[in-house]
Design a protein around this motif. Structure first.
Motif: not given
Ligand code: MN
Ligand code: GDD
Length: 396
Positions: A127, A129, A131, A242
């Motif tokens: 991802d 973001d 995470q 996030r």
């Molecule tokens: Mn995410």
């Protein structure tokens, strides 16, 4: 050609060749060339992640020092202009690339396209973001390079891993989906819902034709499609919070998930989209009968008119539901909705003729009402599905 010294002339030839080589030699080594042959492609799907991609790139750069890597972002034309930020990054560093997809949406499809556009022997998906814990990447890579694994999964559900940032509802949904995947699809890894993994590209390329581009459970799809033939190792990591922006997974993903499970169970004979389309069609039957009942029995409208109204209402509600669910990755918006609706009416009207035609000819051969009726209905839904895909929700 006049500016170039002629080649092959006896004296001074070696010197001239050296001059030429100098001219075609690439400039100073880029970080990628300096690190040797490309080893790892990191694929990052993005949708509205403008404020996260720079930080992710810097983290990758720090953690992958000494490894020849590239990162491919696949952006679905984010309204926040993520792709512009990515172009800027890519101009400054040739390890970065951005695929901008227009008219398409979907996490799985983006990951598949990204991996297929990459060229390292190993590909990771993560991802944008922050995470996912990028510091696990070198370990994942060495597990693949040593041959211990063909797939390494970043797992939240084994000892040492966690998903502490999930709220109770999300944690419950994730655990439930994981249980279904493990039981129904007999997937043996602990976290098949993870969006963080690394795989040998040759294995992935072999599986790619079987994968569904809709939905978001690419890892589950990979593992289920491989049918136990993929040597998988899980390593624990903690699913973080996030950094900027918000999650794109809404309650609709539950439907995608169900569809994927069904598709895998039927050995891909039935696509996710077709299942949703057929499901919407059966809801439409209910809507049709309800309208008919309302008009004919309650308002006492003549049967023919009530039946026509039922068909119109059902087609309209089918269109809306399909636009909302079945084709939510290609949802028609604004003026295109009206055009799509009219085309949908047209497609369904022809579909009705096909339906009745087939039903009649089956009944002619074998006068069994339910057999003829089912054959007609099947013909209708297949026709409507094929034609809707061609004319109403056209793939770009
Ligand atoms: Mn995410
Ligand atoms: N290109 C593209 N297209 N990217 C998308 C899309 C899309 O339609 N939808 C989401 N993404 C990107 C996001 O920008 C992000 O980088 C990544 O995919 C994950 O999306 P999130 O919106 O952050 O999902 P999440 O954090 O709620 O879900 C995560 O956890 C799940 C496990 O519970 C993801 O890692 C999932 O892959 C994972 O299954």
């Amino acid at each position: 050609m006049t500016g170039w010294p002629a080649l092959g002339t006896a004296k001074g030839c070696g010197y001239r060749l050296a001059l030429m080589n100098e001219a075609i030699r690439p400039g100073p080594d880029t970080p990628r060339q300096a690190a040797g042959l490309l080893q790892l492609s990191v694929v990052v799907p993005t949708f509205n992640e403008r404020d996260n991609v720079g930080a992710l790139f810097r983290k990758l750069e720090a953690t992958l020092r000494g490894i020849a890597w590239e990162v491919i972002f696949v952006d679905d034309n984010s309204p926040d202009g993520t792709w512009q930020a990515l172009r800027e990054l890519a101009r400054q560093d040739d390890r970065v690339r951005c695929i901008r997809r227009i008219g398409r949406r979907g996490l799985s499809g983006a990951c598949i396209e990204g991996i297929l556009a990459s060229s390292a022997p190993y590909a990771a998906v993560m991802d944008a973001d922050l995470q996912h814990d990028e510091t696990q990447l070198p370990k994942m890579l060495s597990l693949l390079q040593s041959g211990e694994a063909e797939l390494v999964v970043g797992s939240r559900y084994i000892e040492g891993g966690s998903a502490a940032s999930f709220d109770r509802q999300r944690a419950g949904a994730s655990a439930f989906a994981t249980e279904i995947a493990r039981r129904v699809l007999r997937v043996s890894i602990a976290d098949p819902m993870s969006g963080f993994f690394m795989i040998r590209r040759d294995r992935f390329e072999a599986l790619a034709p079987q994968l569904s581009t809709q939905g978001f459970k690419i890892l589950l799809d990979v593992v289920a499609s491989a049918d136990g033939e993929l040597k998988a190792v899980e390593i624990p990591y903690s699913f973080g919070s996030r950094l900027h922006g918000e999650s794109k997974l809404d309650s609709m993903v539950a439907l995608d998930f169900l569809g994927l499970v069904l598709a895998k169970l039927t050995n891909d004979t039935v696509s996710l989209r077709f299942l949703l389309f057929a499901m919407v069609g059966s809801i439409g039957l209910g809507v049709h009968l309800a309208t008919l009942f309302l008009m004919h029995s309650l308002i006492k409208a003549p049967f023919a008119e009530a039946q026509a109204a039922g068909a119109l209402v059902a087609m309209t509600s089918n269109f809306i539901l399909n636009n909302f669910l079945t084709y939510r990755d290609q949802r028609l918006k604004g003026f295109a909705i009206l055009r799509g609706l009219l085309l949908f009416y047209l497609v369904c009207s022809v579909g009705l003729f096909a339906n009745v035609g087939v039903a009649f000819s089956v009944y002619d051969q074998e006068p069994v009402w339910w057999l003829a009726g089912t054959a007609g209905a099947l013909m209708g839904v297949v026709w409507n599905y094929a034609m809707s895909g061609l004319f109403v929700w056209r793939k770009r």
